[in-house]
Design a protein around this motif. Sequence first.
Motif, mmCIF file in Angstrom:
data_model
loop_
_atom_site.group_PDB
_atom_site.id
_atom_site.type_symbol
_atom_site.label_atom_id
_atom_site.label_comp_id
_atom_site.label_asym_id
_atom_site.label_seq_id
_atom_site.Cartn_x
_atom_site.Cartn_y
_atom_site.Cartn_z
ATOM 1 N N THR A 1 0.809 -1.220 0.000
ATOM 2 C CA THR A 1 0.000 0.000 0.000
ATOM 3 C C THR A 1 0.840 1.267 0.000
ATOM 4 O OG1 THR A 1 -0.055 0.209 2.388
ATOM 5 C CG2 THR A 1 -1.735 -1.193 1.393
ATOM 6 N N GLY A 2 2.136 1.140 0.204
ATOM 7 C CA GLY A 2 2.978 2.331 0.327
ATOM 8 C C GLY A 2 2.685 3.106 1.606
ATOM 9 N N GLY A 3 1.942 2.497 2.520
ATOM 10 C CA GLY A 3 1.610 3.165 3.774
ATOM 11 C C GLY A 3 0.343 4.004 3.684
ATOM 12 N N GLY A 4 -0.364 3.902 2.546
ATOM 13 C CA GLY A 4 -1.583 4.686 2.403
ATOM 14 C C GLY A 4 -2.789 3.982 2.984
ATOM 15 N N ALA A 5 -3.946 4.658 2.922
ATOM 16 C CA ALA A 5 -5.243 4.093 3.302
ATOM 17 C C ALA A 5 -5.259 3.515 4.713
ATOM 18 C CB ALA A 5 -5.678 3.018 2.295
ATOM 19 N N GLY A 6 -4.625 4.238 5.636
ATOM 20 C CA GLY A 6 -4.687 3.817 7.039
ATOM 21 C C GLY A 6 -3.815 2.635 7.380
ATOM 22 N N THR A 7 -2.762 2.403 6.589
ATOM 23 C CA THR A 7 -1.876 1.279 6.921
ATOM 24 C C THR A 7 -0.469 1.763 7.238
ATOM 25 O OG1 THR A 7 -1.272 0.989 4.618
ATOM 26 C CG2 THR A 7 -3.102 -0.332 5.419
ATOM 27 N N GLU A 8 -0.307 3.061 7.518
ATOM 28 C CA GLU A 8 1.050 3.546 7.764
ATOM 29 C C GLU A 8 1.570 3.038 9.103
ATOM 30 O OE1 GLU A 8 3.285 7.651 6.885
ATOM 31 O OE2 GLU A 8 2.060 7.698 8.672
ATOM 32 N N VAL A 9 2.533 2.134 9.062
ATOM 33 C CA VAL A 9 3.176 1.667 10.285
ATOM 34 C C VAL A 9 4.426 2.507 10.502
ATOM 35 C CG1 VAL A 9 2.312 -0.702 10.225
ATOM 36 C CG2 VAL A 9 4.379 -0.118 8.985
ATOM 37 N N VAL A 10 5.014 2.404 11.701
ATOM 38 C CA VAL A 10 6.108 3.311 12.050
ATOM 39 C C VAL A 10 7.298 3.136 11.099
ATOM 40 C CG1 VAL A 10 7.703 4.011 13.857
ATOM 41 C CG2 VAL A 10 5.372 3.416 14.446
ATOM 42 N N ALA A 11 7.613 1.875 10.740
ATOM 43 C CA ALA A 11 8.779 1.651 9.885
ATOM 44 C C ALA A 11 8.628 2.370 8.540
ATOM 45 C CB ALA A 11 8.995 0.157 9.673
ATOM 46 N N VAL A 12 7.426 2.337 7.969
ATOM 47 C CA VAL A 12 7.193 3.023 6.697
ATOM 48 C C VAL A 12 7.290 4.529 6.890
ATOM 49 C CG1 VAL A 12 5.463 3.456 4.919
ATOM 50 C CG2 VAL A 12 5.816 1.141 5.752
ATOM 51 N N ARG A 13 6.784 5.003 8.024
ATOM 52 C CA ARG A 13 6.851 6.433 8.327
ATOM 53 C C ARG A 13 8.300 6.890 8.454
ATOM 54 N NH1 ARG A 13 3.311 10.366 10.479
ATOM 55 N NH2 ARG A 13 4.389 11.637 12.016
ATOM 56 N N VAL A 14 9.119 6.082 9.124
ATOM 57 C CA VAL A 14 10.538 6.416 9.257
ATOM 58 C C VAL A 14 11.166 6.539 7.870
ATOM 59 C CG1 VAL A 14 12.784 5.531 10.005
ATOM 60 C CG2 VAL A 14 10.822 5.351 11.522
ATOM 61 N N TYR A 15 10.853 5.581 7.007
ATOM 62 C CA TYR A 15 11.404 5.603 5.644
ATOM 63 C C TYR A 15 10.983 6.875 4.909
ATOM 64 C CZ TYR A 15 12.016 4.504 0.734
ATOM 65 O OH TYR A 15 12.368 4.565 -0.581
ATOM 66 N N ASN A 16 9.713 7.263 5.052
ATOM 67 C CA ASN A 16 9.247 8.465 4.368
ATOM 68 C C ASN A 16 9.928 9.722 4.894
ATOM 69 O OD1 ASN A 16 7.527 7.165 2.624
ATOM 70 N ND2 ASN A 16 5.800 7.228 4.043
ATOM 71 N N PHE A 17 10.122 9.782 6.206
ATOM 72 C CA PHE A 17 10.814 10.940 6.780
ATOM 73 C C PHE A 17 12.244 10.997 6.265
ATOM 74 C CE2 PHE A 17 8.771 13.467 10.144
ATOM 75 C CZ PHE A 17 7.513 12.911 10.093
ATOM 76 N N LEU A 18 12.855 9.826 6.131
ATOM 77 C CA LEU A 18 14.265 9.777 5.736
ATOM 78 C C LEU A 18 14.438 10.173 4.278
ATOM 79 C CD1 LEU A 18 17.120 8.912 6.620
ATOM 80 C CD2 LEU A 18 16.593 6.641 5.803
ATOM 81 N N THR A 19 13.626 9.604 3.384
ATOM 82 C CA THR A 19 13.869 9.808 1.964
ATOM 83 C C THR A 19 13.061 10.971 1.385
ATOM 84 O OG1 THR A 19 12.223 8.159 1.430
ATOM 85 C CG2 THR A 19 14.491 7.418 1.546
ATOM 86 N N ALA A 20 11.757 11.015 1.659
ATOM 87 C CA ALA A 20 10.939 12.057 1.042
ATOM 88 C C ALA A 20 11.233 13.410 1.674
ATOM 89 C CB ALA A 20 9.462 11.706 1.172
ATOM 90 N N ARG A 21 11.337 13.459 3.009
ATOM 91 C CA ARG A 21 11.558 14.748 3.657
ATOM 92 C C ARG A 21 13.029 15.018 3.929
ATOM 93 N NH1 ARG A 21 7.009 15.694 8.250
ATOM 94 N NH2 ARG A 21 5.326 14.462 7.341
ATOM 95 N N GLY A 22 13.842 13.966 3.920
ATOM 96 C CA GLY A 22 15.259 14.151 4.227
ATOM 97 C C GLY A 22 15.495 14.593 5.664
ATOM 98 N N ASP A 23 14.513 14.337 6.530
ATOM 99 C CA ASP A 23 14.627 14.772 7.919
ATOM 100 C C ASP A 23 15.235 13.642 8.750
ATOM 101 O OD1 ASP A 23 14.396 15.838 10.407
ATOM 102 O OD2 ASP A 23 12.339 16.532 10.146
#
Lengths: 306, 335
Positions: free
Chosen positions: B280-302
Amino acid sequence: MSTETQTRRERSASTRRPWSRDRVETLILTWLRWIIIALILIVTLFPFYYMLILSVRPISSLLQNPGALWISATEFSIDTYTSVLQSPSDGGQGFLIFMRNSALVALGTVFVTLLLAIPGSYAISRLQFFGRNKISALFLAVYLFPSILLAIPLFVFFTRIGLRGELLGLLLVYVAQVVPVSIYMLRNYFETIPTSLEEAAAIDGASRFAIMRRISLPLAMPAIISNALYIFMIAWNEFLFALLFLVESRENWTVSLGLSQLAGSIEIPTTVLMAGSVILTLPIIIIFFAAERLLTEGLTAGAEKG
Amino acid sequence: MSMNSRKASEAPARRNASVPRTRQKISPMAKAEQRAGFTLISPTLIIVFVMIVLPILWTIMLAFQQIRLLNLRTAGIFGNYTVSNFTEVFSSPGFIEALVTTLIYSVAGTGLAILFGLIAALALRKPFRGRTFVRAATLIPYVAPIVAVTFVWTTMLNPQFGIINHWGTEYLGWDQAVPFLSERQREVTFLGLTFTVPTALLTVIAFEAWRSFPFAFLFLTARLQAVPASLDEAARVDGATPTQRFRHILLPQLLPTIAVLSVLRFIWTFNSFDDIYLLTGGGAGTEVVAVRVYNFLTARGDIGAASAQALVLAAILAVLVGVYLKFFAKKEEVG
C-alpha cells in the motif's frame, strides 16, 4: 477440573450409544482434515500458479478475460520474457542486468559470510575464551534488531563516503546482517559433532588449523551447504537496503528492486512484470525444492533451544 | 562490548600465568586457546561492530540533533544536542496513529499466523500419500521473494483486472469491485448488522498471516514430532475424544513453542517495512512506524526526526519484549 469424571462418563456412554461424542468428533475431524489440506494447497500455491499463467499471456487477453484459469494455445506467448530480459536500449526492461547484479551480491555475501562464520562458529563452539557468551548474546540481539533503525545511519554514512549506489556497500551490509545468524546456526551444528575425533588428531600432533581444515570442516559440510543456501536466499530476496542504497543508479538495481520500481509504472504491461516475478522467484523455488530437508532442519535448529 | 575492556582483562591473566601461587593459574595451552579464539572471532566482531553497533549508537546521536539530508556535510559529530526531534515527533499528526496501526497489525498478524500454522501442522500430522509435497508447498509463501509475492497479491486484488474482484462481482454478487489496498474503510453488512471495517488494514493483515504462517507451521510441526506417542495413546485408552486430547495433551506440550513463536513473530512484524511499503505504500490507514521512518528519511530528508521515530519504535519493542521475557522466564522456572 472435572475432565476425568467427564471422560469416564464419556467412555461408558460410548460403549452404549453408537453416536458417541468420540465417534462424531473423529468423523468430523477426518473430513475437516482433508478440507484443510485442500485449502492449504490452494491458498499457498494459487498465487504462484496465477503468477505463472499471467506471465505467458499478452496483456490484451488478460484485460478481456481476467477470470481465466488456464491459457489457450493461441494466447500463449513468451514475448513477455524476451521483453523483460532485454536491455532498455533494445526496448526491454533490463532484467538480465538485474539478475547479474542480484547474483553478484548474493554469491558475494555467501562467500564472505562463510569465510567469517566458519572460523567464528568453530571458535564459539570449541574454544574457551573470555567473553564468549557475551559475544553470543550480542549476535542474538543483532539478529532481532529492527533493520529500519539500522537503515538510517547506514544511509547517511554511505551517502557521505560515496558508497551509496555501489553493490559493494550493499554486500557489506548484508554480510554484517547475516553473519550472526550464520554463526548461530553453524555453532549449533558443531556442538552436535563429538570432539573425540578432533582430540585424537591433536594427540597425533596435528595443529589447530590442520584439525579445523581436515576434520571439523568436512564433518560440518552438510550444515555449511544448507547455511550457504539460506544466506543466498536472504541476500537474493532482500529489499529494504537495496531500495535505500541503489534506487538512484538503475544499472546496479537488483531483481527485487527492479521489479518494485517498475511495478508502479503504467507503460509496462502487468504480464511483462509477471514474467519478471517468475524470474525473481524461480531460483528460490529451485533451491528450496532441491534442499528442502536441509533447509527446514537449519531453520528449526534454534527451535528446540526454546 | 568494547574492545578495550577485553584486552585489559586479558593482560592480567597473562601476568598471572607466569607467577605461581596466584588465584587462577592459566596453562600455556589455555592461553593459546584464548588467543586462537580471539583471532578466529575478531573479523566477525569487527564487521558487526562497524556495520551494526556503531550505526546504532550513531542513530541515538542523530536523534538528538537537527540534521537534514541537505545540511549533512556541514554537520559534525558534536553538533547541538536537543530533544526537539522527540517533541516534534510526538506532537506531529499521525505518529500516535502509526504506532496504534503498528500494534494492531503486529498483534493480529502474529496471532493469525500462529493460528493458521497450528491448524496446518495438526492437519498434516498423520502421514498420507504426498504429505512431503504438501509440507514443502506450505513453506513456499515464506521463502518466496517478498517483492514477487506482493506484486502477485496487488495484481490479484486489482479492481480492474484482478482475479479476486472478477470472481467477486461475477459469482459472489458483489455490487462493484473492492479496492482492497487503497480503501481506508467500508461498511459491511453481515447477518443484518452493519460494521465499519478498515479494508486496507485487514488486507495487509491477511497478507502477513499468509506470508508467515509457514514459519509457525514449521516450528509447530517440529515440536509435534517430539511429543511422545504414548501420551496420546494413554489418553485414547482412557476414552478422551480427539478435541479433549488436543486440549489436554497436545496443547500443553505446544505452549512453550507457541510462546517463543509469538515473541519472534511479534518482533519481526512490529519492525516490518517491506510488506506494507510494497502493498500500500503506507496509504489508506496502513502507515506503520517503519514506513513512516522511511518516508521521513527519503521524502523529507529529515534524518533527525526519522532517527527519533526509529528509536521510539525500538524502545517500545524492547520494553514489550523485556516484560514478556521476564514473565515468560519466570513461568519456565516454575514449570
